[in-house]
Design an enzyme around this catalytic site. Structure first.
Site, PDB file in Angstrom:
ATOM      1  N   HIS A 217       0.842  -1.191  -0.063  1.00 13.71           N
ATOM      2  CA  HIS A 217       0.036   0.021  -0.074  1.00 13.71           C
ATOM      3  C   HIS A 217       0.764   1.195   0.074  1.00 13.71           C
ATOM      4  CE1 HIS A 217      -2.418   3.016   1.742  1.00 13.71           C
ATOM      5  NE2 HIS A 217      -3.651   2.345   1.365  1.00 13.71           N
ATOM      6  N   ARG A 259      -2.937   1.286  -4.574  1.00 17.01           N
ATOM      7  CA  ARG A 259      -2.337  -0.154  -4.577  1.00 17.01           C
ATOM      8  C   ARG A 259      -2.765  -0.657  -6.147  1.00 17.01           C
ATOM      9  NH1 ARG A 259      -6.787  -2.569  -0.580  1.00 17.01           N
ATOM     10  NH2 ARG A 259      -7.758  -0.563  -0.973  1.00 17.01           N
ATOM     11  N   LYS A 262      -6.246  -0.499  -8.343  1.00 18.99           N
ATOM     12  CA  LYS A 262      -6.849   0.577  -7.669  1.00 18.99           C
ATOM     13  C   LYS A 262      -7.154   1.809  -8.490  1.00 18.99           C
ATOM     14  CE  LYS A 262      -8.282  -2.057  -4.136  1.00 18.99           C
ATOM     15  NZ  LYS A 262      -9.479  -2.267  -3.744  1.00 18.99           N
ATOM     16  N   ASP A 265      -5.728   8.316  -7.268  1.00 14.90           N
ATOM     17  CA  ASP A 265      -6.282   9.035  -5.957  1.00 14.90           C
ATOM     18  C   ASP A 265      -5.043  10.375  -5.710  1.00 14.90           C
ATOM     19  OD1 ASP A 265      -6.846  10.337  -3.527  1.00 14.90           O
ATOM     20  OD2 ASP A 265      -7.618   8.393  -2.756  1.00 14.90           O
ATOM     21  N   CYS A 267      -4.445  12.057  -3.381  1.00 17.27           N
ATOM     22  CA  CYS A 267      -3.733  11.805  -2.057  1.00 17.27           C
ATOM     23  C   CYS A 267      -2.273  11.201  -2.469  1.00 17.27           C
ATOM     24  CB  CYS A 267      -4.161  11.438  -0.814  1.00 17.27           C
ATOM     25  SG  CYS A 267      -4.472   9.645  -1.034  1.00 17.27           S
ATOM     26  N   TYR A 268      -2.264  10.179  -3.260  1.00 14.68           N
ATOM     27  CA  TYR A 268      -0.955   9.570  -3.320  1.00 14.68           C
ATOM     28  C   TYR A 268       0.152  10.220  -4.262  1.00 14.68           C
ATOM     29  CZ  TYR A 268      -3.477   5.727  -1.515  1.00 14.68           C
ATOM     30  OH  TYR A 268      -4.262   4.778  -0.611  1.00 14.68           O
ATOM     31  N   ASP A 373      -9.738  13.949  -4.535  1.00 12.16           N
ATOM     32  CA  ASP A 373      -9.291  12.926  -4.689  1.00 12.16           C
ATOM     33  C   ASP A 373      -9.199  12.951  -6.374  1.00 12.16           C
ATOM     34  OD1 ASP A 373      -9.355  10.253  -5.757  1.00 12.16           O
ATOM     35  OD2 ASP A 373     -10.669   9.335  -4.451  1.00 12.16           O
ATOM     36  N   ASP A 380     -11.442  18.325   0.283  1.00 16.16           N
ATOM     37  CA  ASP A 380     -11.477  18.214   1.784  1.00 16.16           C
ATOM     38  C   ASP A 380      -9.776  18.714   2.106  1.00 16.16           C
ATOM     39  OD1 ASP A 380      -9.659  15.625   1.868  1.00 16.16           O
ATOM     40  OD2 ASP A 380     -11.397  14.884   0.870  1.00 16.16           O
ATOM     41  N   HIS A 383      -6.866  15.873   1.676  1.00 17.94           N
ATOM     42  CA  HIS A 383      -6.384  15.763  -0.031  1.00 17.94           C
ATOM     43  C   HIS A 383      -5.721  17.137  -0.381  1.00 17.94           C
ATOM     44  CE1 HIS A 383      -9.045  12.274  -0.311  1.00 17.94           C
ATOM     45  NE2 HIS A 383      -8.173  11.891  -1.354  1.00 17.94           N
TER      46      HIS A 383
END
Length: 444
Positions: A217, A259, A262, A265, A267-268, A373, A380, A383
């Site tokens: 992850h 991951r 997936k 996103d 945030c990654y 995201d 938010d 993020h």
């Protein structure tokens, strides 16, 4: 007649995301220069309004985050610092006072006043106070009691528990060692067996899971890698396998997924880009090249310059592109001379840094402030924090170290979008980190 296989839910969701993202890219590519320039610009005033309003007052919908209030402080105040700004004296004093009331009498910080001390909220509180900076913020942290709290969270298997009787995982290991490193309270007791525990969490894919046997992850990979670097045991990991896993998390959208299989996103942008840069700098410092990782490449520094101009038509072409001796944004007073010494301080990223910035600015940034995201998702503070943190990492990805400034062509949108550099192991801006390290080394 043989029936055609139906697509899975995951495939359908991936197709929808790709349709949204590529639709946005197509709109951008076919827009006029003025529209393109606006679309890739960080709307600093809107971002600051969104962040400052959140720091002053949150609505009832945030009641679910009652046990995460130091995190909200960190997400907002760190985002403000990344934008090169700071809060006023009243907000700073209020934040220090509030976090002081979250600090337990036996060490550590809870999610709110009177709540159970927890490693995650302790990390958020310490990073917030480091970001605020100054003697009042630093001295509000009880280092002796924090050291006692960290030792109580230490488990016999080498890892750490998140709280009393809580779960043991890689997050706990990272937050404990990050806190101890900044506060200058690392000792043999805290590091004993820790490398063995992190090593047991590296998976067959190459990434790191939350605990032994868990799936690799992005967030845990960052935590595990940063921990191993902080305790000087990083070479025990299978770094080639780790590099191979993390660079392949950047997908066709140019953002990162957390991951395998997936969705992308925002945030990654930080959780995956930071390990990429940490690893590329480690290999560079050892004069090594990663083996077995057919990672993405952006070509040479010269190819990168062409890519930057091709992809960022929004930048004005008033600069003298024939001047090979400097890379300059005269409107912001930034100038970097292309001496041989400076070129030696640049390194080719293992991921597409401009592509990542393109995803964040076009698909994650919200026009009225904040980041999200992906398209169709709400903004938010979480993020916003990690999209901005990841943007900073991507902007500085061509630099061998934190002291080497990026060139204009490294930053999508030019130096008007430049963000403060972050310390990759702690995710606080560099100047605040340096101030804190100096203070806590004197306090030892």
């Amino acid at each position: 007649m043989e029936e055609l296989p139906s697509i899975t839910v995951s495939q359908r969701e991936q197709f929808l995301v790709e349709n949204d993202v590529f639709g946005m890219y197509s709109y951008f590519d076919t827009s006029d220069i003025a529209t393109q320039k606006f679309m890739v610009e960080i709307q600093r005033d809107k971002q600051l309004d969104y962040l400052m309003n959140g720091l002053r007052q949150l609505g009832p919908s945030f009641s679910s985050l009652d046990a995460n209030r130091p995190w909200v402080c960190y997400w907002i105040i760190h985002s403000i610092a990344l934008l090169g700004e700071s809060v006023d004296d009243d907000l700073e004093n209020n934040a220090i006072d509030f976090l002081g009331r979250c600090q337990g009498s036996d060490g550590g910080y809870g999610g709110g006043p009177g709540q159970l001390p927890h490693l995650a909220t302790s990390y958020a509180a310490v990073n917030t106070l480091v970001t605020l900076g100054g003697e009042k913020a630093f001295s509000s942290i009880n280092r002796e009691q924090m050291a006692c709290f960290l030792r109580r969270m230490k488990d016999t298997n080498g890892g750490f528990r998140m709280h009393n009787m809580g779960e043991i995982d890689v997050r706990a290991c990272y937050t404990a060692i990050s806190i101890a490193s900044i506060l200058n309270i690392v000792d043999d007791e805290l590091t004993r067996g820790l490398g063995d525990y992190i090593l047991s969490c590296q998976t067959y894919e190459g990434g790191i899971g939350g605990e032994p046997g868990s799936e690799a992850h992005g967030g845990y990979t960052y935590c595990g890698l940063a921990t191993m670097i902080l305790i000087n045991e990083v070479d025990r990991l299978n770094l080639d396998s780790l590099m191979n896993w993390v660079v392949h998390r950047q997908g066709v959208e140019m953002g990162f997924q957390g991951r395998t299989n997936k969705l992308v996103d925002g945030c990654y942008t930080f959780w995956q880009a930071a390990p990429c840069v940490l690893l590329q700098r480690f290999f560079s410092s050892k004069d090594l090249a990663p083996h077995g990782s057919s990672h993405m490449s952006q070509g040479t520094d010269e190819d990168h310059e062409e890519h930057a101009h091709d992809e960022d038509d929004a930048e004005d072409s008033d600069e003298d592109d024939s001047d090979e001796d400097s890379d300059e944004d005269s409107g912001n007073g930034h100038q970097v001379h292309h001496t041989s010494t400076y070129i030696d301080r640049r390194i080719q990223p293992v991921f597409d840094s401009l592509g990542l910035q393109r995803y964040v600015l076009l698909c994650s940034q919200v026009a009225d402030g904040g980041f999200r995201d992906k398209l169709r998702k709400p903004r938010d503070f979480y993020h916003t924090c990690y999209c901005l943190s990841g943007l900073s990492v991507a902007q500085h990805a061509w630099s061998k170290d934190e002291d080497t400034p990026p060139l204009t062509r490294d930053i999508l949108g030019g130096y008007a979008n430049h963000l403060e550099p972050v310390h990759l192991l702690h995710n606080v801006v560099m100047d605040r980190y340096n101030e804190a390290i100096e203070f806590f080394h004197r306090a030892a």
